[in-house]
Design an enzyme around this catalytic site. Structure first.
Site, mmCIF file in Angstrom:
data_model
loop_
_atom_site.group_PDB
_atom_site.id
_atom_site.type_symbol
_atom_site.label_atom_id
_atom_site.label_comp_id
_atom_site.label_asym_id
_atom_site.label_seq_id
_atom_site.Cartn_x
_atom_site.Cartn_y
_atom_site.Cartn_z
ATOM 1 N N GLY A 1 13.163 -2.734 -16.990
ATOM 2 C CA GLY A 1 12.149 -2.310 -15.969
ATOM 3 C C GLY A 1 11.680 -3.288 -15.234
ATOM 4 O O GLY A 1 12.128 -4.614 -15.010
ATOM 5 N N ASN A 2 10.743 -2.894 -14.147
ATOM 6 C CA ASN A 2 10.063 -3.872 -13.372
ATOM 7 C C ASN A 2 8.679 -3.536 -13.077
ATOM 8 O O ASN A 2 8.232 -2.534 -13.560
ATOM 9 C CB ASN A 2 10.731 -3.943 -12.015
ATOM 10 C CG ASN A 2 10.638 -2.911 -11.105
ATOM 11 O OD1 ASN A 2 9.922 -2.298 -10.719
ATOM 12 N ND2 ASN A 2 12.051 -2.381 -11.008
ATOM 13 N N TYR A 3 7.898 -4.436 -12.340
ATOM 14 C CA TYR A 3 6.168 -4.069 -12.360
ATOM 15 C C TYR A 3 6.004 -3.000 -10.992
ATOM 16 O O TYR A 3 4.727 -3.233 -10.720
ATOM 17 C CB TYR A 3 5.588 -5.537 -11.829
ATOM 18 C CG TYR A 3 5.868 -6.500 -12.919
ATOM 19 C CD1 TYR A 3 5.153 -6.215 -14.252
ATOM 20 C CD2 TYR A 3 6.554 -7.545 -12.943
ATOM 21 C CE1 TYR A 3 5.242 -6.983 -15.323
ATOM 22 C CE2 TYR A 3 6.542 -8.479 -13.850
ATOM 23 C CZ TYR A 3 5.902 -8.171 -15.009
ATOM 24 O OH TYR A 3 6.182 -9.121 -16.130
ATOM 25 N N ALA B 1 11.783 0.225 -6.424
ATOM 26 C CA ALA B 1 12.292 -1.094 -6.896
ATOM 27 C C ALA B 1 13.298 -0.689 -7.922
ATOM 28 O O ALA B 1 13.020 -0.342 -9.036
ATOM 29 C CB ALA B 1 11.360 -2.051 -7.376
#
Ligand code: PMT
Length: 400
Positions: free
Chosen positions: A210-212, A278
């Site tokens: 995943g990402n932030y 994102a």
């Protein structure tokens, strides 16, 4: 910010009531006149004396006091806004059903001013279907919900349901009056599709790539457009942020493929698309059915990744009448990379954020962006709240 605004703060029985003297202090500091009301249960959590001291007014906790009647109808007409904070599950249920057994309910039912509600309760109570139905009901009456935040709760659990931070409540009220005093012009767009948040690409039942991204930027865009009368579909990746606006169709997704499917399903009917999500460019080639085990002796493992569909590029190929806005988060050669994305994805605009700008990008409440388009010079929008950035982006693309 709140000079001469008359605010009733109704405090109800929740542990978050301990934050209300600080909330009153901040409202008074901004120039507001604050009248505090309390339910009987609220006094178990915060002292009326503390609240009357910071508000510099007597606190009302009953419709009558000996032989004196506190005119609840007059109070509801006096205020510019009624703020119920913290709003317990019990008070929320009473508001949804029109009950009137205390001073707060009496003022709420007779209030002619706008009502803002900051719920506060433990996660299981907040997620209960009855609470969910009550929130929808009170929002449908025209009241505005100040979404609770994620964090440590009285039970010790970390989760949803914590009353919004006093600072965020004060900002919400300031934004509310700003919009009230200068109502937004109706948008030239009718239907918008917004993507927001991260995507999670599953490796096994317990792990993902995943990402932030928090989703805050996309949610701010969705809210701003909804306030301008646009019918908004928000396709939101996994995030803890709450979205409580009745005129936003919220589609929660997890993976890039799910986001792709939802966007494609609604695209044709839309006239503005803004893709702030994102999205993971790659996903694991296979998803293990069971948790991947650590093999004794193995010093590394290899995960094969396959390409995800590019949602923006796909919509760029399909677009007919739609205005298509992409985002770009870059770390180097920012303008050149953003320019390349504009052409490659057939977008009309690219909103560039740089990870080199402090206070911009993932997770923050602020952002700083540059808008790139085919015919104009890059347009820089300085660091400010994501709500203000959202408005600047929408104003720019509406007038370009
Ligand atoms: O959510 P927040 O915490 O508020 O943070 C906001 C943000 C930093 C996530 C946001 O402002 C932002 O920059 N979003 C785009 C981040 C990004 O990863 O961009 P990108 O350069 O990888 O992608 C370019 C564009 O293509 C984006 O519009 C993206 O949504 C889209 N894309 C990317 C990959 C893919 N497979 N499909 C896509 O549609």
């Amino acid at each position: 910010m709140l000079t001469n605004k008359k605010i009733i703060l109704a405090v109800t029985g929740s542990i978050a009531a301990y934050k209300t003297p600080e909330l009153v202090r901040q409202l008074v500091k901004q120039g507001a006149e604050v009248q505090v009301l309390m339910t009987p249960a609220a006094a178990d959590f915060v002292s009326p004396l503390a609240l009357s001291t910071v508000s510099k007014k007597p606190v009302f906790n009953s419709v009558s006091n000996n032989d004196q009647w506190h005119n609840h109808v007059h109070l509801g007409r006096w205020a510019d806004v009624l703020l119920i904070a913290p709003c317990s599950a019990n008070t929320l249920a009473k508001m949804a059903n029109g009950l009137c057994d205390n001073m707060v309910q009496a003022v709420y039912l007779s209030a002619t001013c706008p009502v803002l509600i900051a719920p506060a309760m433990d996660e299981d109570m907040w997620l209960h279907p009855a609470t969910e139905a009550n929130v929808k009901k009170v929002a449908a009456y025209g009241n505005q919900i100040i979404a609770p935040e994620h964090g440590e709760l009285a039970s010790g659990i970390i989760g949803a349901g914590r009353m919004a931070d006093p600072e965020h409540i004060v900002q919400f009220i300031a934004d509310f009056f700003k919009k009230k005093d200068t109502p937004p012009a109706p948008s030239k767009f009718k239907k918008a599709l917004i993507t927001a948040g991260p995507t999670y690409e599953k490796l096994d039942p317990v792990r993902f790539i995943g990402n932030y991204s928090s989703g805050k930027m996309g949610i701010a865009l969705a809210k701003t457009l909804a306030e301008q009368g646009v019918a908004v579909t928000l396709v939101l990746g996994p995030t803890k942020e709450e979205v409580l606006l009745p005129n936003i169709t919220l589609l929660r997704v997890e993976s890039a493929q799910e986001m792709f499917d939802q966007c494609n399903a609604v695209f044709e009917d839309i006239d503005l698309v803004i893709m702030s999500a994102a999205v993971a460019d790659f996903r694991p080639a296979t998803q293990a059915k069971e948790k991947i085990k650590k093999t004794d002796g193995a010093e590394h493992i290899t995960i094969e990744l396959v390409k995800n569909p590019d949602i923006l590029a796909t919509l760029g190929k399909k677009k007919t009448h739609q205005v298509l806005v992409g985002f770009a988060l870059e770390t180097n050669n920012e303008l050149a990379h953003a320019q390349a994305k504009l052409d490659k994805k057939n977008a009309d605009f690219i909103v560039l954020n740089s990870l080199n700008d402090k206070g911009a990008g993932f997770g923050t409440d602020t952002n700083k962006v540059t808008i790139i388009s085919h015919n104009n010079q890059p347009y820089e929008v300085p660091l400010q709240s994501k709500t203000a950035i959202a408005l600047a982006i929408i104003n720019y693309i509406s007038n370009a």
